[in-house]
Write an enzyme that holds these catalytic residues in place. Structure first.
Site, PDB file in Angstrom:
ATOM      1  N   GLY A  98      -7.589  -2.389   0.494  1.00 20.30           N
ATOM      2  CA  GLY A  98      -6.517  -3.115  -0.167  1.00 20.30           C
ATOM      3  C   GLY A  98      -5.253  -2.317  -0.434  1.00 20.30           C
ATOM      4  O   GLY A  98      -4.327  -2.821  -1.065  1.00 20.30           O
ATOM      5  N   GLN A  99      -5.198  -1.078   0.034  1.00 16.70           N
ATOM      6  CA  GLN A  99      -3.967  -0.306  -0.153  1.00 16.70           C
ATOM      7  C   GLN A  99      -2.805  -1.063   0.470  1.00 16.70           C
ATOM      8  O   GLN A  99      -2.980  -1.742   1.470  1.00 16.70           O
ATOM      9  CB  GLN A  99      -4.089   1.053   0.545  1.00 16.70           C
ATOM     10  CG  GLN A  99      -5.257   1.892   0.106  1.00 16.70           C
ATOM     11  CD  GLN A  99      -5.088   2.485  -1.264  1.00 16.70           C
ATOM     12  OE1 GLN A  99      -3.968   2.625  -1.750  1.00 16.70           O
ATOM     13  NE2 GLN A  99      -6.178   2.779  -1.919  1.00 16.70           N
ATOM     14  N   ARG A 100      -1.626  -0.902  -0.124  1.00 18.49           N
ATOM     15  CA  ARG A 100      -0.468  -1.649   0.350  1.00 18.49           C
ATOM     16  C   ARG A 100      -0.276  -1.499   1.851  1.00 18.49           C
ATOM     17  O   ARG A 100      -0.010  -2.453   2.572  1.00 18.49           O
ATOM     18  CB  ARG A 100       0.782  -1.178  -0.390  1.00 18.49           C
ATOM     19  CG  ARG A 100       2.016  -1.979  -0.072  1.00 18.49           C
ATOM     20  CD  ARG A 100       3.159  -1.565  -0.967  1.00 18.49           C
ATOM     21  NE  ARG A 100       2.991  -2.048  -2.325  1.00 18.49           N
ATOM     22  CZ  ARG A 100       3.233  -3.295  -2.724  1.00 18.49           C
ATOM     23  NH1 ARG A 100       3.643  -4.186  -1.844  1.00 18.49           N
ATOM     24  NH2 ARG A 100       3.070  -3.661  -3.960  1.00 18.49           N
TER      25      ARG A 100
ATOM     26  N   LEU B  37      -2.421  -1.116   4.070  1.00 17.92           N
ATOM     27  CA  LEU B  37      -3.420  -1.800   4.887  1.00 17.92           C
ATOM     28  C   LEU B  37      -3.267  -3.319   4.843  1.00 17.92           C
ATOM     29  O   LEU B  37      -3.820  -4.024   5.665  1.00 17.92           O
ATOM     30  CB  LEU B  37      -4.833  -1.450   4.410  1.00 17.92           C
ATOM     31  CG  LEU B  37      -5.257   0.002   4.562  1.00 17.92           C
ATOM     32  CD1 LEU B  37      -6.631   0.206   3.939  1.00 17.92           C
ATOM     33  CD2 LEU B  37      -5.297   0.399   6.020  1.00 17.92           C
TER      34      LEU B  37
END
Lengths: 362, 185
Positions: free
Chosen positions: B69-71, B73
């Site tokens: 969920g990292q920005r 990704l």
């Protein structure tokens, strides 16, 4: 049926050895009509051979052995966990060519291993790895919120959050030029979530040292940490935060911290002194340095040993630089640039301005 | 026997569901998944890429995709939308700062054509933390009531204690099963 399939088999094997990346496509195609009559491609066989052999049997016997021994040592457990993780990874890699029945078999095997590992772990926790000794009564008297003396550098509006911000968690925010300890946190509860935001020119010390400096004799129990919009400050947290840390928009800071997961976003010029057992993450950051948690801030030598043996503070993953090369956004802080062990601002009496200008990254 | 019936029959045989776990970073997607699968949750690193888990739940084979969920990704989420039966949106209930961000990501996700019709389960995770938001507060903050395009439900849960995880999963599986396997044309 038998003969052509054998022929095909050798044909495929030859192909597979030449071009390993096409094997699964061929296998899919072939398996359509020859199904499973003796057709096992090279990588599958290799996987099966390896899997059937030592590791799993050896592991299960070791698990049994440990179980029979009573409380297991942490090292042994960690080693086992590592090996199980390795097996799992191998299995994941093999999903492309492993038939689903076998996949399920291995999956169940692995699961039993993991379950017994969890059992072992819970049974071996005779004493909890980290425990806080907190004096309950001391909190109530002195917890009046500290008024911000200096004018905040930027008279920015408080973070735009809706009604949701009516929190009963602990919040420390909108302060500048202060030395803050756990008694500065206005709160009803003394464990759980901690949020720190909008600080400038501050030292936040939530670490209690063996020599017991005044004001910091009680460690707050933190299970999740959110840090946001901090500049020119030093933040000292205990090495054993039992959860994840999320840091956002920091500039020119020193962070000392131990936690399960570490994520930092949109920050620059931050030195991070970290104790962690998973990979730290940075994203949209620049000029970040990483180094280990300072020895002098541990107050429990057992915990120190545990943490340092499994410390992964240098396995940083930069999500803004997903390439095999070294990310330009972070580096290891050389020992010569570390804050000397005696140099941490333990006590309230330090000269704030001088300390900050001496220690902070330039 | 129309085409739809054939498709349904076909899926019925397989009894498979594809479920996508999404949410901001630090929400606890991987931890929930590992807990559901009874795996060890002590040493989880933030997800770089994705994890796939397949397990049998209540007669159905669930293919669960857990995407980081990292920005950085999030633009890649769209690669996983095809044939998704259900979305599980995981929220870190302690992260008040990013609720707005979380709401925007969720609502933009729901406008995707390829996710039309997928059931939506919202997990208000980390309820074990003191001071975390309740599911009602999160429902409000994410404006779930405005969602008309998807069947949705919110469950408060804790990946660490395992509280309410199965209940949530049961709901979403039941919902998908009703839609795919039992409804008649």
């Amino acid at each position: 049926m038998k003969v052509p399939s054998l022929l095909l088999n050798t044909l495929i094997e030859r192909n597979v050895r030449k071009q390993p990346d096409t094997h699964s496509a061929i296998l899919c195609f072939i398996s359509g009509f020859t199904f499973w009559s003796g057709l096992v491609s090279y990588p599958v066989r290799r996987f099966l051979k390896r899997r059937r052999s030592l590791p799993s049997i050896e592991l299960s016997s070791r698990l049994d052995h440990l179980k029979s021994q009573g409380p297991a040592s942490l090292d042994a457990l960690n080693e086992l966990a590592l090996e199980i993780a390795k097996l799992r990874k191998e299995l994941t890699d093999a999903t492309a060519y492993l038939p689903s029945y076998d996949q399920r078999q291995y999956e169940t095997h692995l699961k039993t291993f993991e379950q017994s590992l969890v059992e072992l772990r819970s049974s071996s926790v005779s004493k909890p790895k980290f425990s806080f000794k907190r004096k309950q009564a001391a909190q109530s008297g002195s917890s009046s919120p500290q008024p911000a003396k200096g004018v905040p550098q930027s008279t920015s509006v408080p973070p735009p959050i809706s009604a949701a911000s009516q929190s009963n968690g602990r919040i420390l925010s909108n302060l500048s030029n202060e030395y803050l300890t756990s008694s500065s946190i206005p709160s009803s509860t003394s464990s759980g979530d901690l949020t720190i935001s909008n600080l400038d020119n501050c030292v936040v010390n939530l670490v209690s040292t063996p020599n017991g400096s005044p004001g910091s004799n009680q460690e707050p129990k933190i299970t999740a940490l959110h840090v946001r919009d901090i500049s020119n400050s030093i933040l000292l947290f205990p090495p054993n935060i039992d959860g994840s840390a999320m840091l956002h928009n920091l500039s020119r800071c020193i962070i000392v911290l131990g936690c399960h997961q570490f994520r930092m976003h949109s920050s620059s010029h931050v030195n991070v002194y970290l104790a962690i057992s998973s990979n730290p993450i940075i994203e949209h950051c620049s000029d970040i340095t990483f180094t280990g948690y300072p020895f002098s801030l541990f107050n429990d030598s057992d915990a120190e040993k545990d943490i340092l043996t499994s410390n992964k503070h240098l396995s940083v993953q930069d999500f803004s630089h997903i390439r095999p090369s070294q990310s330009p956004n972070w580096r290891i802080l050389p020992d010569s640039e570390r804050v000397p062990e005696g140099g941490w601002p333990h006590s309230k009496d330090v000269d704030l301005r001088a300390t900050l200008s001496r220690l902070l990254p330039t | 026997m129309g085409l739809l019936t054939i498709i349904r029959k076909n899926r019925q045989k397989e009894h498979e569901m594809r479920i996508l776990f999404l949410g901001l970073d630090n929400a606890g997607k991987t931890t929930i998944l590992k807990k559901l699968n009874k795996e060890d949750i002590s040493g989880i690193s933030p997800t770089l890429g994705f994890n796939i888990k397949t397990f049998v739940h209540d007669r159905y084979t669930l293919n669960i995709w857990d995407v980081g969920g990292q920005r950085m990704l999030r633009p890649y989420w769209r690669n996983y939308f095809e044939q998704t039966d259900a979305i599980v949106w995981v929220v870190d209930s302690g992260d008040r700062f990013r609720m707005q961000d979380c709401k925007e990501e969720l609502h933009s996700l729901l406008t995707e054509d390829r996710l039309a019709g997928a059931s939506l389960l919202v997990f208000a995770n980390k309820q074990d933390l003191e001071g975390s938001m309740t599911s009602e507060e999160i429902s409000e903050a994410l404006d779930l009531k405005s969602i008309r395009t998807h069947q949705w439900k919110i469950f408060s849960c804790s990946a660490v204690t395992g509280e309410n995880l199965l209940e949530g999963l049961n709901w979403v599986v039941g919902e998908v099963a009703n839609r795919l396997y039992y409804s008649t044309t």
